[in-house]
Design an enzyme around this catalytic site. Structure first.
Site, mmCIF file in Angstrom:
data_model
loop_
_atom_site.group_PDB
_atom_site.id
_atom_site.type_symbol
_atom_site.label_atom_id
_atom_site.label_comp_id
_atom_site.label_asym_id
_atom_site.label_seq_id
_atom_site.Cartn_x
_atom_site.Cartn_y
_atom_site.Cartn_z
ATOM 1 N NE ARG A 211 -10.058 38.153 -1.703
ATOM 2 C CZ ARG A 211 -11.332 37.849 -1.946
ATOM 3 N NH1 ARG A 211 -11.626 36.667 -2.457
ATOM 4 N NH2 ARG A 211 -12.300 38.700 -1.693
ATOM 5 C CG PHE A 227 -11.785 24.943 -6.772
ATOM 6 C CD1 PHE A 227 -12.646 24.168 -7.545
ATOM 7 C CD2 PHE A 227 -10.934 24.302 -5.885
ATOM 8 C CE1 PHE A 227 -12.672 22.790 -7.410
ATOM 9 C CE2 PHE A 227 -10.950 22.919 -5.750
ATOM 10 C CZ PHE A 227 -11.816 22.156 -6.516
ATOM 11 C CG ASP A 249 -12.360 28.094 -12.039
ATOM 12 O OD1 ASP A 249 -12.521 28.535 -10.885
ATOM 13 O OD2 ASP A 249 -13.293 27.611 -12.710
ATOM 14 C CB SER A 250 -13.415 23.401 -14.429
ATOM 15 O OG SER A 250 -14.494 23.920 -13.685
ATOM 16 C CG ASP A 296 -12.482 29.487 -1.848
ATOM 17 O OD1 ASP A 296 -13.343 28.946 -1.126
ATOM 18 O OD2 ASP A 296 -12.563 30.667 -2.241
ATOM 19 C CB CYS A 336 -18.498 28.221 0.876
ATOM 20 S SG CYS A 336 -18.766 27.485 -0.749
#
Length: 392
Positions: A211, A227, A249-250, A296, A336
């Protein structure tokens, strides 16, 4: 101490200090061993080689020590103290501008099955094995002692990380103290930690340095944070001087957290918009006017059987971003998934670039930060992979 006996030759990885014993390596075991028990691992020659937590599954024993020493209060104290000392030595712990860091990172700190993240004066402890769950109160007691006033609260959050077949009926709860103050600080920026309902321990501590890197690229740019979860990349981009930041984002809860976190740092700032929508659908219809896109996503593959489909997902996602990014734009893209190797991920992004027909250069190759150390004898601990791409 009950014992597990290995097949001939199956001690070789343990001689190299790899901390896992797989079920296929076991010749026999004493009667009455229960999941979560501390057991001794014995070679085919009858020699002691390690001591650890037994569990049901492909990883049968997580080795806590290769020395013939008791797993007691002093053991937990020493291991946590060493973890803290390392983070003090590298300037992460006891940093007034950053009270957020990972104190214990499983195998990386020779405490397999245990994760502890610190948010101000609250530590969030998470067990990934039944054995660690069984000793949670003892570990929390030693954690409080080692931290010596640095923390006042220990929240235990393992409902979703313990093996579901163990049927432990675990509930998230405070083991020490209690607090409704969920504001923490990372590199001078504030954010709210959702201990109860949030993913992981409430925040993705592992993206702190990435970040910060984004912040250096953000000045005057139009930024899309896919995301977004709690909006970490978004408020770093805003501090970096971004012209516009869109967070997608969902999850409606994630959008609420992102909005709250942005407002903690930049109240009512018109540069930011949060959007609740599926990432693929948003990218499909997005105009090609973004200078920076952050990808991400959550882990696409939690086990090896899902690897093929995961790589297809990473290729599709990155291709869409590459199609939409402006010429001269920059993409931060991550995986990830532990089972996705650096080469797997890079090949997926390579395929995406070829399919999108864009010229792409790698500016940075990213990974997890120093408070998520990788045990050199346990390469599986390297789970976070990332690339910063310049797209012509």
């Amino acid at each position: 101490m009950k014992k597990i006996y290995l097949k001939k030759g199956k001690e070789e990885s343990l001689k190299r200090f790899h901390p896992w014993v797989f079920s296929g390596a076991i010749q026999s075991m004493d009667e009455g061993i229960m999941e979560g028990d501390v057991v001794d691992v014995i070679t085919s020659r009858g020699d002691f080689i390690g001591r650890g937590h037994f569990q049901i599954g492909s990883i049968a024993v997580r080795i806590l020590t290769f020395d013939d020493k008791p797993i007691d209060a002093d053991f937990w104290h020493q291991r946590i103290a060493k973890a803290l000392q390392m983070r003090r030595d590298i300037g992460i712990a006891d940093n007034p501008s950053n009270n957020t860091y990972r104190l214990v990172h499983g195998e990386g700190d020779n405490l397999p099955g245990l994760v502890i993240d610190c948010y101000g004066d609250t530590a969030v402890m998470q067990a990934h094995s039944v054995g660690m769950h069984m000793v949670r109160k003892e570990v929390a007691q030693q954690l409080m002692d080692v931290m010596d006033g640095r923390i006042s609260n220990v929240y235990y959050k393992s409902e979703t990380t313990l093996p579901y077949k163990a049927d432990l009926m675990q509930e998230n709860t405070f083991l020490y103290g209690h607090t409704d103050d969920t504001i923490a600080i990372e590199n001078g920026l504030k954010f709210r930690v959702d201990y109860l309902r949030g993913q992981k321990t409430g925040f993705f501590v592992d993206q702190r340095e990435n970040r910060s890197l984004l912040e250096r690229f953000a000045f005057g740019k139009r930024v899309l944070n896919m995301f977004c979860y709690t909006g970490g990349f978004s408020f770093y981009a805003m501090r970096g001087g971004a012209e516009v930041v869109h967070s997608v984002d969902s999850s409606q809860r994630a959008i609420e957290l992102t909005t709250e976190n942005v407002n903690l740092n930049f109240p009512d700032d018109p540069r930011h918009t949060a959007i609740c929508e599926d990432a693929f659908k948003y990218l499909e219809k997005a105009a090609g006017n973004y200078d920076i896109i952050i990808l991400d996503p959550p882990a696409f593959a939690k086990h090896r059987a899902a690897l093929h489909n995961a790589l297809k997902g990473y290729t599709r996602l990155n291709m869409k971003a590459l199609e939409k990014i402006k010429p001269g734009g920059i993409i931060f893209t991550f995986s990830c998934s532990q089972v996705v190797t650096k080469d797997n991920f890079r090949n997926a992004v390579f395929t995406a670039a070829a399919q999108a027909g864009r010229k792409v250069r790698i500016l940075h190759q990213l990974h997890q930060p120093a408070d998520h150390p990788i045990n050199i004898y346990h390469p599986e601990g390297e789970y976070l992979k990332g690339l910063v791409l310049y797209v012509e």
